[in-house]
Enzyme design. Structure first.
Site, PDB file in Angstrom:
ATOM      1  N   LEU A 143       0.827  -1.210   0.000  1.00 50.46           N
ATOM      2  CA  LEU A 143       0.000   0.000   0.000  1.00 50.46           C
ATOM      3  C   LEU A 143       0.859   1.256   0.000  1.00 50.46           C
ATOM      4  O   LEU A 143       0.397   2.323  -0.390  1.00 50.46           O
ATOM      5  CB  LEU A 143      -0.921   0.005   1.227  1.00 50.46           C
ATOM      6  CG  LEU A 143      -1.975  -1.104   1.276  1.00 50.46           C
ATOM      7  CD1 LEU A 143      -2.737  -1.035   2.590  1.00 50.46           C
ATOM      8  CD2 LEU A 143      -2.926  -0.999   0.095  1.00 50.46           C
ATOM      9  N   VAL A 171       3.900  -0.457   4.392  1.00 46.97           N
ATOM     10  CA  VAL A 171       2.525  -0.807   4.749  1.00 46.97           C
ATOM     11  C   VAL A 171       1.998  -1.762   3.681  1.00 46.97           C
ATOM     12  O   VAL A 171       2.021  -1.444   2.486  1.00 46.97           O
ATOM     13  CB  VAL A 171       1.626   0.432   4.849  1.00 46.97           C
ATOM     14  CG1 VAL A 171       0.204   0.018   5.225  1.00 46.97           C
ATOM     15  CG2 VAL A 171       2.173   1.407   5.884  1.00 46.97           C
ATOM     16  N   LYS A 209       1.338  -2.477   8.990  1.00 47.69           N
ATOM     17  CA  LYS A 209       2.500  -1.584   9.004  1.00 47.69           C
ATOM     18  C   LYS A 209       3.683  -2.330   9.621  1.00 47.69           C
ATOM     19  O   LYS A 209       3.608  -2.793  10.756  1.00 47.69           O
ATOM     20  CB  LYS A 209       2.164  -0.337   9.823  1.00 47.69           C
ATOM     21  CG  LYS A 209       3.275   0.674   9.982  1.00 47.69           C
ATOM     22  CD  LYS A 209       2.747   1.848  10.804  1.00 47.69           C
ATOM     23  CE  LYS A 209       3.793   2.916  11.022  1.00 47.69           C
ATOM     24  NZ  LYS A 209       3.235   4.053  11.808  1.00 47.69           N
ATOM     25  N   ASP A 265      -0.736  14.811  15.615  1.00 44.72           N
ATOM     26  CA  ASP A 265      -0.344  14.797  14.201  1.00 44.72           C
ATOM     27  C   ASP A 265      -1.581  14.691  13.308  1.00 44.72           C
ATOM     28  O   ASP A 265      -1.647  13.872  12.401  1.00 44.72           O
ATOM     29  CB  ASP A 265       0.619  13.644  13.923  1.00 44.72           C
ATOM     30  CG  ASP A 265       1.453  13.880  12.662  1.00 44.72           C
ATOM     31  OD1 ASP A 265       1.547  15.042  12.221  1.00 44.72           O
ATOM     32  OD2 ASP A 265       2.007  12.909  12.124  1.00 44.72           O
TER      33      ASP A 265
END
Length: 713
Positions: A22, A30, A44, A138
């Protein structure tokens, strides 16, 4: 968008059969995985080199713990994790839609109604985050995935407890510049609370509504400064309620921002989420993109089971297919060269045919709007390689393999793929402009193919840490530093007038911000004004600046706007120093400004080799080879290729060149005295650390190279 697994990728992780990639970055990969029950997951996996660092592993463990504490329909749930594995991994439910960043980049800003709904649901997600005693820290467009039934907040990698002092160094900033809060930007060591996430949410919603970050883009320092001191750019937002909401969220004082509870209950009362129903909240083109992505995922074929405990030396099914393909080539008469091409390039045991031709790749605009710069780079690079091939003691010959992306971000990835898939290409020079560079940086980085940029200079190139990028010029923002120094050396005692032209977008904003910062540090704050993008008559603005008693003038923007300002200054009788940066070194400025262009001074990242004594031999060789004087960036490309050749020869052993990954490391640690400048880099991210800024002045209707720009007052 997913990509195929590489032969080196594992077949499974933590009970997840891996189907595709991905994405990949400097820290890990990922994957799209499927559990034994058939559920899709985003897995991940952290690279081993970071897993061996105790601090990094602790941070990853904290990410897992934080993500597990949040239960919200608008936050992606954790489905599995093992932070203590040899290769730490984290699995979350898979959301097939694009990120908000990708959706806005591809389809443009969202309608006001979509932004309101997005804000309501993300406020609900943050309410759960804060209720769990956490601060996300974040919140940004890349960390929000879009689905038909609503967004999903992801990535708790730097989340912390709300009462925890996350920063022990007063100089360390945690978060993503441009989307973090003023209290994060100032990095004073005080705890960062939920209001910080609200500010970041405001930045994210402003981006969704306008297609650009509210504090621009650029170097971290510039972004942090603007976040603390400047007002956000909310131009183009017409919905009064949305504009009011964003201004509240983006208040500099945390106490003035609304809580996540108030956001959802009072400020975003429209478009409530229907009970058990599906919310029609996204534009049709984004919904279609989500549907296409979902169909792509469902169409992925099953993979035959592989034993989870397969010994490392036993090749997986995909590796066997690659080897089988190699055997077929051999039987078809491919010979030793074909077999060598199929083996790992960094394998010291690889057999190499003596006829193999190693190459330097060049990706450039050779046919588009910036073909003059692209063709100049191609000629400079070709001359350097021809001179190398004429040496008697060279370890092997090199060829130059070029791909033309036409200066188009849409064509750039396909052009990059051609060079990446060519096993003979050791490194790449290019691309020509910022748009194409930003479109391919991650692609080259995933392949660990060194990418050396000599003309692209936008600050987005320095916002992420790539492993194979080598920036062979100072960035656009740094070109503003000598402007203030030049004015001080001219002895002008009056304030400098600083005009930011909004048609210049991020480039103008960066130039204005850095010039302001430098002049303030030198004790000469400028008199600033801004011209909105749709301003027809600029005479009142210029008149106001002259009434303020300015003694010099700095323009931040592109060539057409500079030409308009130059004509107005002449009409007003202003004859003080007038300065701009590299974007104004454009034939359009000379043509549109006419005599009003005379005397303007510009900073640039390139030289005119015809005017530099140290470049006399290069200029003569270039004229002999091509029958014309070298253009801008020809000498810079020539220098960069010679830097590459220096490290290539240094790393060659037994007639074999260093692999791509090794070469990237050699380039980043290198120094080289070229004819254009002294090259040196930051080993951690490949950013240029030299000076390399020159001055040009308009004289006699043309740009004349003046020399190196001053670096000290």
């Amino acid at each position: 968008m997913s990509g195929p697994l590489l032969p080196t990728d594992p077949a499974s992780i933590g009970g997840h059969r891996l189907l595709a990639r991905l994405g990949a970055g400097g820290m890990g990969v990922v994957y799209l995985g499927r559990t034994e029950a058939g559920a899709l997951a985003a897995v991940k996996v952290i690279q081993a080199e970071y897993a061996d660092e105790p601090d990094f592993r602790a941070r990853f463990r904290r990410e897992v713990e934080a993500a597990r504490r949040v239960t919200s329909p608008w936050a992606v749930p954790v489905t599995g994790a093992d932070p203590d594995a040899a290769a730490p991994w984290l699995a979350t439910a898979f959301v097939p839609g694009p990120s908000l960043q990708e959706a806005v980049a591809r389809h443009g800003p969202l309608p006001a109604r979509s932004v309101r709904v997005l804000g309501r649901m993300l406020a609900a997600a943050l309410r759960e985050v804060h209720a769990a005693g956490l601060v996300h820290r974040d919140v940004k467009p890349a960390n929000v995935l879009l689905a038909v039934d609503g967004p999903r907040l992801i990535d708790f990698g730097i989340a912390r407890a709300a009462d925890e002092t996350a920063i022990t160094s007063t100089d360390l900033v945690i978060g993503t510049p441009g989307f973090l809060s003023p209290e994060q930007a100032e990095a004073r060591g005080a705890p960062v609370g939920p209001p910080s996430d609200i500010f970041s949410l405001g930045c994210l919603l402003a981006y969704a509504a306008t297609g650009r970050p509210p504090f621009g883009s650029g170097t971290a320092d510039a972004l942090l400064y603007r976040t603390v001191h400047d007002e956000p750019d909310l131009e183009g937002i017409e919905a009064v309620d949305l504009l009011t909401l964003l201004r509240l969220c983006l208040a500099k004082d945390p106490a003035d921002r609304p809580t996540d509870e108030r956001l959802g209950a009072e400020l975003l009362v429209e478009d409530a989420i229907p009970e058990g129903g599906q919310l029609d909240w996204l534009p049709e083109d984004v919904v279609r993109a989500i549907a296409d992505r979902s169909a792509e995922m469902l169409a992925l074929p099953d993979i035959e089971p592989t034993a989870a405990g397969t010994p490392p030396e036993a090749p997986g099914r995909r590796r066997l297919l690659v080897l089988a393909s190699g055997a077929a080539v051999l039987m078809a008469g491919g010979g030793v060269a074909a077999w060598a091409a199929l083996r790992g390039e960094d394998d010291p045991g690889t057999a190499v045919a003596t006829t193999r031709h190693w190459a330097l790749g060049l990706q450039a605009d050779l046919s588009g709007a910036q073909k003059t710069a692209g063709q100049a780079q191609e000629r400079g690079a070709r001359l350097a390689i021809e001179q190398y091939n004429s040496r008697k003691n060279k370890p092997f010959e090199l060829t130059l393999k070029t791909v033309d992306d036409g200066g188009s971000a849409g064509r750039a990835p396909a052009a990059a793929k051609k060079l990446i898939q060519d096993a003979d290409v050791l490194a790449v020079l290019g691309p020509t402009n910022d748009e194409t560079a930003n479109a391919v940086l991650a692609t080259y980085d995933e392949a660990l193919l060194p990418l050396m940029c000599v003309s692209a200079g936008g600050l987005l190139l320095s916002q992420q840490q790539y492993r194979s990028f080598v920036h062979c010029r100072p960035s656009d923002s740094l070109l503003a530093i000598p402007v203030a120094i030049y004015l001080m050396k001219q002895g002008v005692t009056q304030r400098a007038g600083l005009l930011q032209d909004r048609t210049g977008r991020t480039y103008a904003q960066e130039t204005a911000s850095i010039t302001t910062l430098m002049l303030r540090r030198l004790g000469r704050p400028p008199y600033p004004r801004v011209i909105p993008a749709d301003t027809g008559d600029i005479e009142p603005v210029i008149a106001d600046m002259l009434r303020a008693g300015i003694g010099s003038f700095v323009y931040a923007g592109y060539a057409p706007g500079a030409a308009r300002v130059a004509r107005e200054l002449v009409t007003a009788g202003f004859d003080g120093p007038r300065l701009a940066s590299q974007a104004v070194i454009d034939p359009a400025f000379l043509a549109q400004a006419g005599d009003a262009a005379e005397g303007w001074v510009m900073t640039a990242s390139f030289i005119d080799p015809s005017a530099v004594p140290e470049a006399a031999a290069f200029t003569a060789a270039f004229r002999k080879r091509y029958g014309a004087a070298p253009g801008y960036y020809a000498a810079e490309a020539y220098d960069t290729v010679n830097l590459f050749l220096q490290e290539l020869v240094k790393g060659t052993k037994s007639g074999r060149p260093p692999g791509r990954k090794e070469l990237a490391g050699l380039l980043r640690k290198s120094t080289y005295k070229g004819i254009t400048k002294q090259f040196s880099f930051r080993a951690t991210d490949g950013q240029f650390t030299g000076w390399g800024i020159s001055l040009h002045r308009v004289e006699g209707g043309r740009f004349r190279f003046v020399g190196e720009a001053p670096s000290k007052v």
